[in-house]
Design a protein around this motif. Structure first.
Motif, PDB file in Angstrom:
ATOM      1  N   PHE A 146      -6.629  -2.233  -4.065  1.00 45.95           N
ATOM      2  CA  PHE A 146      -5.629  -1.171  -4.148  1.00 45.95           C
ATOM      3  C   PHE A 146      -4.343  -1.679  -4.775  1.00 45.95           C
TER       4      PHE A 146
ATOM      5  N   THR B  18     -10.996  -1.037   1.062  1.00 44.93           N
ATOM      6  CA  THR B  18     -10.513  -1.804  -0.079  1.00 44.93           C
ATOM      7  C   THR B  18     -11.277  -3.119  -0.153  1.00 44.93           C
TER       8      THR B  18
ATOM      9  N   PHE C 211       0.839  -1.204   0.000  1.00 45.00           N
ATOM     10  CA  PHE C 211       0.000   0.000   0.000  1.00 45.00           C
ATOM     11  C   PHE C 211       0.874   1.253   0.000  1.00 45.00           C
TER      12      PHE C 211
ATOM     13  N   TRP D 117      -9.685   2.682  -6.647  1.00 48.08           N
ATOM     14  CA  TRP D 117      -8.428   2.024  -7.003  1.00 48.08           C
ATOM     15  C   TRP D 117      -8.338   1.713  -8.490  1.00 48.08           C
TER      16      TRP D 117
END
Length: 327
Positions: free
Chosen positions: A246, A161, A102, A301
């Motif tokens: 993501f 997410t 991330f 994303w």
């Protein structure tokens, strides 16, 4: 006994040249000023001022002590001013722990702007995917992905997410497309160990129609404590992987990966900024949390379910429970 007050009063008397004017400057009575100076002289065992009805004069000892008092009082004022400025303006080194994948994709591009906004703040950034103990390990804050355990820590939600089951079109053409969770037992599985995997996995699937969750235990061919190796192996046709959007959103949009088992809902995970306490929160932490909230407002994303593509319908099919049905 308040030594700093005694020194402040004594220095004010010397500066003003009288007990009365010193009292006016300090908002004290003449008697109070006199008591503080008398107490100071008594404690030191030396006369600092010669008093007459017309004027005050420093003794030799008093002159030397006055200059020391001025230095000490100036240092105190400087220390207080520095603390006050730190309270009002973020400063100091911020130690932050962040998840590897991330951070590399979505946090690393943000650090430069943060440093430009807050020139007195430095960053000490540690990347790892394990859950750190903020207090014991000396971190000011961290970013965590997943369900937070109940604790004394404070969290602020940044984004969410979706964890998706995916594979490459090449893998599916070679090995077939699973139509039910049980079909995964005949496929090559790539596991992320920080979600509890150690080679023997249990993956849970919740039907979108609200039915009972389905759990399957799987043998993983590959296990990694980082999502990036899992993603790269899946991209090379090495197996089926469950990873957050993501990390794989761009791959879904480009068709390099496709989602599987659409009748089961993706697992949603929160992305949070976590810090020890709201009480006396350092401005550097407050600044970073607010900055991240701003940056991730309305975050997506790079893909949608419609853009993600469908599993290919042609090619070889894996024998067994897999029906080879296209998604």
């Amino acid at each position: 006994m308040n030594r700093s007050l005694e020194m402040e009063v004594f220095a004010a008397v010397v500066d003003a040249g009288s007990f009365v004017r010193a009292g006016e400057a300090l908002n004290m009575s003449k008697a109070a000023v006199s008591r503080h100076v008398d107490a100071l002289e008594k404690r030191l065992g030396v006369r600092l001022l010669q008093r007459t009805t017309r004027r005050l004069a420093l003794t030799e000892e008093g002159s030397g002590f006055y200059h020391h008092c001025r230095d000490i009082l100036a240092a105190m004022e400087s220390a207080e001013a520095e603390v006050t400025s730190r309270v009002l303006e973020p400063s100091g080194t911020l130690r932050i722990n962040v998840p590897v994948s991330f951070a590399q994709r979505h946090l690393d591009p943000l650090w430069g702007e943060f440093l430009r906004r807050y020139p007195k703040v430095g960053l000490d950034i540690t990347l790892n995917d394990r859950v750190v103990d903020l207090i014991d390990e000396g971190f000011d804050m961290c970013v965590r992905i997943g369900n937070l355990s109940s604790s004394s820590l404070v969290s602020r939600r940044l984004a969410s997410t979706s964890v998706l089951l995916v594979a490459s079109p090449e893998y599916l053409r070679a090995h077939g497309t699973p139509s039910e969770p049980a079909d995964l037992a005949s496929h090559q599985v790539i596991a992320y160990s920080n979600w509890g995997g150690s080679g023997r996995e249990e993956w849970a699937f919740t039907p979108v129609d609200g039915g009972e969750p389905v759990r399957v235990r799987l043998d993983s061919r590959v296990v990694s404590n980082s999502g990036d190796p899992c993603r790269h192996i899946a991209l090379e046709g090495g197996g089926i992987v469950m990873q957050p959007d993501f990390l794989i959103g761009d791959d879904l949009r480009a068709g390099r990966l496709v989602t599987l088992l659409p009748q089961y809902a993706p697992r949603e995970l929160g992305i949070h900024a976590v810090y020890p306490s709201r009480k006396q929160l350092p401005q550097k932490v407050r600044a970073m949390v607010n900055y991240l909230v701003e940056c991730f407002a309305g975050a997506s994303w790079g893909w949608s379910a419609e853009q993600a593509g469908q599993a290919p319908s042609g090619g070889a099919r894996k024998a067994g429970r897999s029906t080879g049905k296209s998604l």
